[in-house]
Design a protein around this motif. Structure first.
Motif, PDB file in Angstrom:
ATOM      1  N   ASP A 128       0.857  -1.186   0.000  1.00  0.00           N
ATOM      2  CA  ASP A 128       0.000   0.000   0.000  1.00  0.00           C
ATOM      3  C   ASP A 128       0.891   1.233   0.000  1.00  0.00           C
ATOM      4  N   ASP A 145      -2.417   7.799  11.042  1.00  0.00           N
ATOM      5  CA  ASP A 145      -3.553   7.123  10.401  1.00  0.00           C
ATOM      6  C   ASP A 145      -3.086   5.968   9.516  1.00  0.00           C
ATOM      7  N   ASN A 148      -2.002   3.170  11.823  1.00  0.00           N
ATOM      8  CA  ASN A 148      -3.154   2.509  12.439  1.00  0.00           C
ATOM      9  C   ASN A 148      -3.920   1.649  11.439  1.00  0.00           C
ATOM     10  N   LYS A 149      -4.032   2.125  10.208  1.00  0.00           N
ATOM     11  CA  LYS A 149      -4.710   1.345   9.162  1.00  0.00           C
ATOM     12  C   LYS A 149      -4.043  -0.019   9.004  1.00  0.00           C
ATOM     13  N   HIS A 150      -2.707  -0.039   8.956  1.00  0.00           N
ATOM     14  CA  HIS A 150      -1.990  -1.291   8.730  1.00  0.00           C
ATOM     15  C   HIS A 150      -1.796  -2.098  10.006  1.00  0.00           C
TER      16      HIS A 150
END
Length: 194
Positions: A128, A145, A148-150
């Motif tokens: 990503d 962010d 935290n997403k991953h």
């Protein structure tokens, strides 16, 4: 299209012949306004122009033929073909890398966050990426962010660390994250190429 920096490289006898009444927002102007109006050159640069016979001229052709700055389709130094799409069997661990930009003006580079995974077939995979232009407070929020997403993704191996290029805005980002977050962050300095 040319600009004042280009004109400054010309011999004095030619500099006085260059007219520059109409300019774009970047200060560029047509080298020959009578034959190549600035509006037409801007359309060509955007990939929306045509030659005198009505054939569409791509941005690639414009860069090569009009600006004398050719680039190979697929890349000059790094080739797109070197990076095939793959579905790795199992990701063992992941890391996030950040290359931050110093400024956010249009002509400046983007900040890029990338999540890379190391798979059981001993290959690395780009999983990503996020790119944008953010000033310090927003840069920190975007980094958190993205982390935290991953971090919330399960089944793709442990997310080990956030590695940030330790210069300009990256140095401040490292300090801010160490001070206020529970994210393993490490600074990295790119080797100098001589």
């Amino acid at each position: 299209m040319i600009d004042d920096a280009y004109v400054a490289t010309l011999p004095e006898r030619l500099r006085s012949l260059v007219g520059s009444d109409e300019r774009d927002e970047k200060g560029r102007f047509s080298y020959w306004p009578y034959k190549e109006p600035l509006e037409d050159l801007l359309a060509l640069e955007a990939g929306n122009g045509t030659d005198p016979d009505g054939n569409r001229i791509s941005r690639h052709v414009f860069s090569s033929q009009y600006q004398q700055a050719p680039t190979a389709i697929g890349g000059n130094i790094i080739k797109g073909i070197w990076f095939p799409r793959a579905n790795p069997q199992k990701i063992i661990y992941r890391k996030i890398y950040a290359d931050t930009a110093q400024k956010t003006a249009e002509r400046n580079d983007f900040t890029v966050f990338e999540c890379w995974g190391y798979s059981d077939d001993k290959k690395i995979h780009l999983l990503d990426l996020l790119r944008g232009k953010w000033e310090a407070p927003e840069l920190k929020r975007q980094a958190i962010d993205f982390w935290n997403k991953h971090h919330a993704i399960t089944g793709q191996g442990a997310l080990r660390e956030l590695v940030v290029e330790d210069k300009s805005s990256g140095t401040g980002l490292i300090q801010e994250i160490k001070r206020s977050e529970r994210i393993p962050v490490r600074g990295w300095n790119a080797p100098r190429i001589s």
